[in-house]
Design a protein around this motif. Structure first.
Motif, PDB file in Angstrom:
ATOM      1  N   GLU A  28       0.761  -1.202   0.009  1.00  7.41           N
ATOM      2  CA  GLU A  28       0.069   0.005   0.152  1.00  7.41           C
ATOM      3  C   GLU A  28       0.800   1.201   0.001  1.00  7.41           C
ATOM      4  OE1 GLU A  28      -2.334  -0.833   3.464  1.00  7.41           O
ATOM      5  OE2 GLU A  28      -4.295  -0.801   2.235  1.00  7.41           O
ATOM      6  N   ASP A  29       1.800   1.305   0.858  1.00  7.61           N
ATOM      7  CA  ASP A  29       2.758   2.404   0.915  1.00  7.61           C
ATOM      8  C   ASP A  29       3.572   2.723  -0.224  1.00  7.61           C
ATOM      9  OD1 ASP A  29       1.979   2.824   3.577  1.00  7.61           O
ATOM     10  OD2 ASP A  29       3.712   1.728   4.399  1.00  7.61           O
ATOM     11  N   GLY A  30       3.918   1.665  -0.965  1.00  9.36           N
ATOM     12  CA  GLY A  30       4.534   1.557  -2.416  1.00  9.36           C
ATOM     13  C   GLY A  30       3.851   2.350  -3.519  1.00  9.36           C
ATOM     14  N   ARG A  31       2.609   1.807  -3.528  1.00 10.34           N
ATOM     15  CA  ARG A  31       1.703   2.372  -4.401  1.00 10.34           C
ATOM     16  C   ARG A  31       1.223   3.882  -4.225  1.00 10.34           C
ATOM     17  NH1 ARG A  31      -2.962  -1.881  -6.333  1.00 10.34           N
ATOM     18  NH2 ARG A  31      -3.234  -0.519  -8.064  1.00 10.34           N
ATOM     19  N   SER A  32       0.985   4.061  -2.798  1.00 10.54           N
ATOM     20  CA  SER A  32       0.592   5.505  -2.707  1.00 10.54           C
ATOM     21  C   SER A  32       2.010   6.547  -3.059  1.00 10.54           C
ATOM     22  CB  SER A  32       0.430   5.799  -1.118  1.00 10.54           C
ATOM     23  OG  SER A  32       1.504   5.653  -0.296  1.00 10.54           O
ATOM     24  N   ARG A  33       3.254   5.924  -3.170  1.00  7.99           N
ATOM     25  CA  ARG A  33       4.225   6.891  -3.686  1.00  7.99           C
ATOM     26  C   ARG A  33       4.597   6.529  -4.946  1.00  7.99           C
ATOM     27  NH1 ARG A  33       6.564   9.480   0.425  1.00  7.99           N
ATOM     28  NH2 ARG A  33       8.650   9.636  -0.866  1.00  7.99           N
TER      29      ARG A  33
END
Length: 330
Positions: free
Chosen positions: A234-239
């Motif tokens: 999730e964090d990767g996609r958000s960035r």
């Protein structure tokens, strides 16, 4: 009887090879896998939707499943009966049990390794022994690899594209998967690609914050249900990072959070042999991806790898000649 009916699972007379539940009945995911090639129209759409989204389906109503598959509720009911259930409710209950076995097999010793009746399969007069159990392990590992190879998706080309184009790759996993992550990071580092591996949530997020769009977060998760691994995706996609998930459970939470989902082993092997086979198939898939990256980057990766090997040999030879270096005195 039609051809399709002849190949559908019979709940009253289950085939021996389909006993993934361990109680003489086919598991739900295995019933769908066997029946899927023979299903047509709305029934095929239902099978595809359930096979791709089993974790979501287990908590959905018949209307929600129908909407997701793009069919009528009557078609969903006919689909559940076609694979051997008396209705939607019994189908969902059986599916939930199936998925529970997938998670449970990640933490226990599979009965397929120690059951005398299973260990002796392949020989009518086989005596149960340590040798037969060991041989059965090899048989199941080979089955898992063959299952994985048959289901290599065309989208794997895009995964290789992402790995080749990334300036930084972060592998994320936990438990046994972490060892695979570390090995994969090492393999890519030897090809000249900045790679690392992390399992501690406190270390994962800071690394993700140092990465740039185009870099890759690559999660390895057997059942795709580990909280901090899913949070990393999730964090990767958000960035704006590219996210990849390697898992044994199609439609898992981790798979739904990733841009690219890669499957190792099918549902029957996942339940019968669990994480044991998943580790071997996952390691092979990761090695294969590293080989594909090396092939794509032949002009730069191979010279880098050769130079690294030369340096390592030189270091080893120097150590042999002079022995272990003594630390300098203060």
């Amino acid at each position: 009887m039609t051809k399709a009916q002849a190949h559908l699972p019979d709940p009253d007379n289950p085939e021996p090879t389909g006993d993934v539940a361990g109680d003489g009945t086919r598991g739900t995911l295995d019933r769908i896998r066997v029946a899927r090639p023979e299903l047509r129209g709305a029934l095929s759409a239902c099978a595809t939707y359930v096979a791709d989204n089993p974790w979501q389906v287990r908590g959905q109503s018949i209307k929600e499943v129908a909407t997701g598959a793009g069919v009528s509720t009557n078609a969903v009911h006919r689909f559940t009966r076609a694979i051997g259930y008396d209705g939607f409710r019994s189908f969902v209950q059986a599916l939930s049990l199936d998925l529970g076995r997938v998670i449970g097999s990640a933490y226990g010793l599979p009965s397929s390794l120690v059951s005398p009746s299973v260990a002796a399969i392949g020989s009518e007069n086989a005596s149960v022994s340590a040798q037969s159990v060991i041989a059965r392990v090899f048989e199941l590992e080979i089955e898992a690899l063959a299952d994985t190879m048959r289901n290599i998706p065309r989208s794997i080309e895009r995964v290789v594209d992402a790995l080749v184009g990334a300036n930084e790759i972060l592998f994320v996993g936990t438990g046994a998967a972490m060892a695979l992550c570390e090995l994969s990071a090492y393999r890519l580092m030897t090809l000249g690609i900045h790679s690392s591996a992390a399992s501690d949530p406190g270390a994962i997020l800071p690394r993700i914050f140092l990465m740039k769009p185009g870099d890759v977060v690559f999660a390895v998760s057997y059942h795709g249900n580990t909280r901090h691994v899913n949070e990393a995706l999730e964090d990767g996609r958000s960035r704006g990072l590219t996210t990849v998930c390697l898992t044994a459970v199609s439609g898992s939470v981790a798979g739904s959070l990733a841009d690219h989902e890669l499957m190792v082993i099918g549902p029957r092997t996942a339940i019968a042999f669990g994480q044991f086979a998943s580790r071997v198939a996952s390691a092979t898939m990761l090695d294969a991806l590293a080989a594909a990256v090396a092939w794509r980057l032949e002009a730069t990766a191979l010279p880098h790898a050769n130079a690294l090997q030369t340096a390592l040999r030189s270091r080893t030879s120097e150590t042999r000649r002079h022995g272990t270096r003594q630390p300098r005195e203060a």
